[in-house]
Design an enzyme around this catalytic site. Structure first.
Site, PDB file in Angstrom:
ATOM      1  N   ASP A   1       0.764  -1.192  -0.042  1.00 41.14           N
ATOM      2  CA  ASP A   1       0.077  -0.049   0.052  1.00 41.14           C
ATOM      3  C   ASP A   1       0.870   1.349  -0.034  1.00 41.14           C
ATOM      4  O   ASP A   1       1.851   1.115   0.401  1.00 41.14           O
ATOM      5  CB  ASP A   1      -0.782   0.026   1.265  1.00 41.14           C
ATOM      6  CG  ASP A   1      -1.667  -1.001   1.443  1.00 41.14           C
ATOM      7  OD1 ASP A   1      -2.151  -1.590   0.384  1.00 41.14           O
ATOM      8  OD2 ASP A   1      -2.115  -1.463   2.629  1.00 41.14           O
TER       9      ASP A   1
HETATM   10  N1  URA Z   1      -1.009  -6.093   4.164  1.00 42.79           N
HETATM   11  C1  URA Z   1      -1.444  -4.788   3.969  1.00 42.79           C
HETATM   12  O1  URA Z   1      -2.525  -4.545   4.758  1.00 42.79           O
HETATM   13  N2  URA Z   1      -0.957  -3.834   3.327  1.00 42.79           N
HETATM   14  C2  URA Z   1       0.185  -4.175   2.682  1.00 42.79           C
HETATM   15  O2  URA Z   1       0.718  -3.148   1.940  1.00 42.79           O
HETATM   16  C3  URA Z   1       0.603  -5.522   2.568  1.00 42.79           C
HETATM   17  C4  URA Z   1      -0.092  -6.285   3.225  1.00 42.79           C
END
Ligand code: URA
Length: 263
Positions: free
Chosen positions: A105
């Site tokens: 993310d």
């Molecule tokens: N889980 C999440 O919530 N975000 C990420 O970027 C990777 C795994």
């Protein structure tokens, strides 16, 4: 040697094998100037000229395998409609276009792999490999055992229950606790949603391990090339031996079961 077109296209690093199939059926691929739309068509990458959207594939380009310590505030994509910083902006002097293996993310940090080897990326992301990814999560306030155990057993999310995970308390601070969450699924925002499901508020999320590959001491924004052995071992790892459970102090527990006593 004749090979399936979708394999040649993904191995050249254009996109995944599945997306290559769509390029073919859409009529975007030509072999020696003739558009090919039939899946299963073959070509010889050493002799034929293969084009995607009119651009000739660069066959035999040096394969690149990169481990980046992604800082928060970067998009894991090759372009962004809102013009936010892209992870690829951090890759100075990398001689070819590489693309991310999976995604983190915008505000997640840590270990991100990038490559121009589509076949390798496909292998890593194939659910059959069940490669374990470990995250360190800084959460607001204090964590209780019950929350960790629920995450380890699997929590109900809108897209179904999560598979068992390895969860443990890493560090306890005045304002925040740090927990470790190791999962082998790769659902969208999975760790954040697992935390939400047990009423934990995520302050910081960092991926620190991908299979046997650890982030190590790379500083945020820095990257390094993987060694040949790392490239080989990561994609060739045996299918995951489940190491599920909520890990407390020195022992690991299987969900709802007895401690295995393993570390
Ligand atoms: N889980 C999440 O919530 N975000 C990420 O970027 C990777 C795994």
């Amino acid at each position: 040697m004749l090979e399936r077109l979708q394999k040649i296209i993904s191995a050249a690093g254009v996109t995944s094998r599945r997306a290559s199939e769509t390029l073919i059926t859409n009529g975007q691929v030509a072999v020696n100037g003739v558009v090919v739309t039939e899946l299963g068509s073959k070509a010889d990458p050493t002799k034929d000229t293969i084009t995607v959207d009119g651009k000739t594939l660069k066959i035999g380009t040096q394969r690149l395998y990169i481990l980046l310590n992604k800082p928060p505030g970067y998009i894991t994509a090759l372009k962004d409609s809102q013009d936010r910083p892209l992870v690829t902006h951090l890759l100075k002097d990398v001689p070819d276009r590489v693309y991310p293996v999976g995604r983190l993310d915008y505000n997640t940090e840590g270990l991100l792999l990038l490559t121009n080897d589509g076949e390798w990326a496909n292998r890593l992301m194939h659910p059959r490999h069940e490669i374990e990814k470990e995250y360190h999560v800084r959460v607001r306030g204090k964590v209780i055992d019950q929350q960790l155990k629920r995450m380890a057993d699997g929590v109900e999310l809108e897209d179904g229950k999560t598979a068992p995970a390895v969860v443990s308390l890493v560090k306890s601070g005045e304002q925040n606790d740090w927990i470790s969450v190791a999962i082998h699924e790769g659902r969208n925002r999975q760790v954040r949603r697992m935390c939400e499901a047990v009423s934990l508020s995520v302050v910081r999320l960092k991926r620190i391990r991908y299979g046997a590959l650890a982030l190590g001491t790379l500083r945020a924004g820095q990257f390094r090339y993987l060694t040949d052995a790392e490239v080989r071992d990561l994609a060739g790892e045996p299918e995951k031996v489940p190491t599920v459970g909520y890990q407390k102090q020195e022992t690991r527990q299987r969900p709802g079961g007895k401690s295995s006593g393993r570390r």
